[in-house]
Design a protein around this motif. Sequence first.
Motif, short mmCIF file in Angstrom:
data_model
loop_
_atom_site.label_atom_id
_atom_site.label_comp_id
_atom_site.label_asym_id
_atom_site.label_seq_id
_atom_site.Cartn_x
_atom_site.Cartn_y
_atom_site.Cartn_z
N GLY A 40 -2.16 -12.78 -5.67
CA GLY A 40 -2.13 -12.60 -7.11
C GLY A 40 -2.55 -11.22 -7.59
N THR A 41 -2.60 -10.24 -6.71
CA THR A 41 -3.01 -8.90 -7.11
C THR A 41 -1.81 -7.96 -7.14
OG1 THR A 41 -3.60 -8.35 -4.82
CG2 THR A 41 -5.37 -9.18 -6.23
N SER A 42 -1.96 -6.86 -7.86
CA SER A 42 -0.86 -5.89 -7.96
C SER A 42 -1.45 -4.50 -8.19
CB SER A 42 0.07 -6.26 -9.12
OG SER A 42 -0.65 -6.26 -10.33
N PHE A 45 6.65 -7.61 4.21
CA PHE A 45 7.10 -6.93 2.99
C PHE A 45 8.52 -7.39 2.72
CE2 PHE A 45 9.45 -3.52 0.92
CZ PHE A 45 8.62 -3.20 -0.14
N THR A 46 8.81 -7.80 1.49
CA THR A 46 10.16 -8.20 1.11
C THR A 46 10.88 -6.99 0.52
OG1 THR A 46 9.33 -10.42 0.62
CG2 THR A 46 11.52 -9.85 -0.22
N ASN A 81 2.34 1.13 -6.32
CA ASN A 81 2.36 0.03 -7.30
C ASN A 81 2.93 -1.24 -6.68
OD1 ASN A 81 1.64 -1.00 -9.77
ND2 ASN A 81 3.55 -0.43 -10.77
N ALA A 82 2.52 -1.54 -5.45
CA ALA A 82 2.98 -2.74 -4.76
C ALA A 82 2.22 -3.95 -5.28
CB ALA A 82 2.78 -2.59 -3.25
N LYS A 83 2.84 -5.13 -5.13
CA LYS A 83 2.19 -6.35 -5.60
C LYS A 83 2.28 -7.42 -4.52
CE LYS A 83 6.40 -8.13 -7.64
NZ LYS A 83 6.94 -9.08 -8.54
N ILE A 84 1.45 -8.44 -4.68
CA ILE A 84 1.46 -9.57 -3.76
C ILE A 84 2.20 -10.73 -4.42
CG2 ILE A 84 0.04 -11.31 -2.60
CD1 ILE A 84 -0.17 -8.63 -1.25
N ASP A 85 3.28 -11.17 -3.79
CA ASP A 85 4.00 -12.38 -4.21
C ASP A 85 3.58 -13.48 -3.26
OD1 ASP A 85 5.52 -11.26 -6.28
OD2 ASP A 85 7.12 -10.65 -4.92
N ARG A 106 7.39 2.23 -6.27
CA ARG A 106 8.37 2.95 -5.46
C ARG A 106 7.90 3.06 -4.02
NH1 ARG A 106 6.49 7.83 -8.41
NH2 ARG A 106 5.81 9.32 -6.85
N ILE A 107 8.87 3.36 -3.16
CA ILE A 107 8.62 3.50 -1.73
C ILE A 107 8.97 4.93 -1.35
CG2 ILE A 107 9.26 2.70 0.57
CD1 ILE A 107 10.22 0.10 -0.73
N GLU A 108 8.05 5.61 -0.68
CA GLU A 108 8.31 6.98 -0.24
C GLU A 108 8.12 7.07 1.27
OE1 GLU A 108 5.42 9.44 -2.18
OE2 GLU A 108 5.80 8.51 -4.12
N VAL A 109 9.10 7.67 1.94
CA VAL A 109 8.95 7.92 3.37
C VAL A 109 8.00 9.11 3.50
CG1 VAL A 109 10.14 8.59 5.49
CG2 VAL A 109 11.26 7.07 3.86
#
Length: 139
Positions: free
Chosen positions: A19-21, A72-73, A92-96, A111-114
Amino acid sequence: MATVKRKPVFVKVDQLKPGTSGHTLTVKVVSTKPVLVNKPRGARSLSALSQPSQPPRIAECLVGDETGSIYFTARNDQVDVMTPGATVILRNAKIDMFKGAMRLAVDKWGRIEVTEPATFDVKENNNLSLVEYELVNAE
């Protein structure tokens, strides 16, 4: 009044909670497995009749750091970035929650950065997605 950008606080995988983000973390991709998405029959809109719509691309990716791992989805364009061996920064990832287990995700607000290859080894024997949580109603 000028807006001051906060410097992101990086967290480790073993600090993630249901439940965290708003998480920012650096992880290494261990494996990626495409998930087939079945569209329900007859679920077509008028615009879908004029042009064939692409089914969403989804992949389950095992990612982690030296403290643990989690699934990770990845969705659509994210799938291309999440290749095994890649090191990425998830912003800014979240937990589903999926079937009572945690999944990490990045929606349109993140966002995702390499980034540069990480020097750590992923601790695969501490997979947070294998921990089952039970929803308890607080009364």
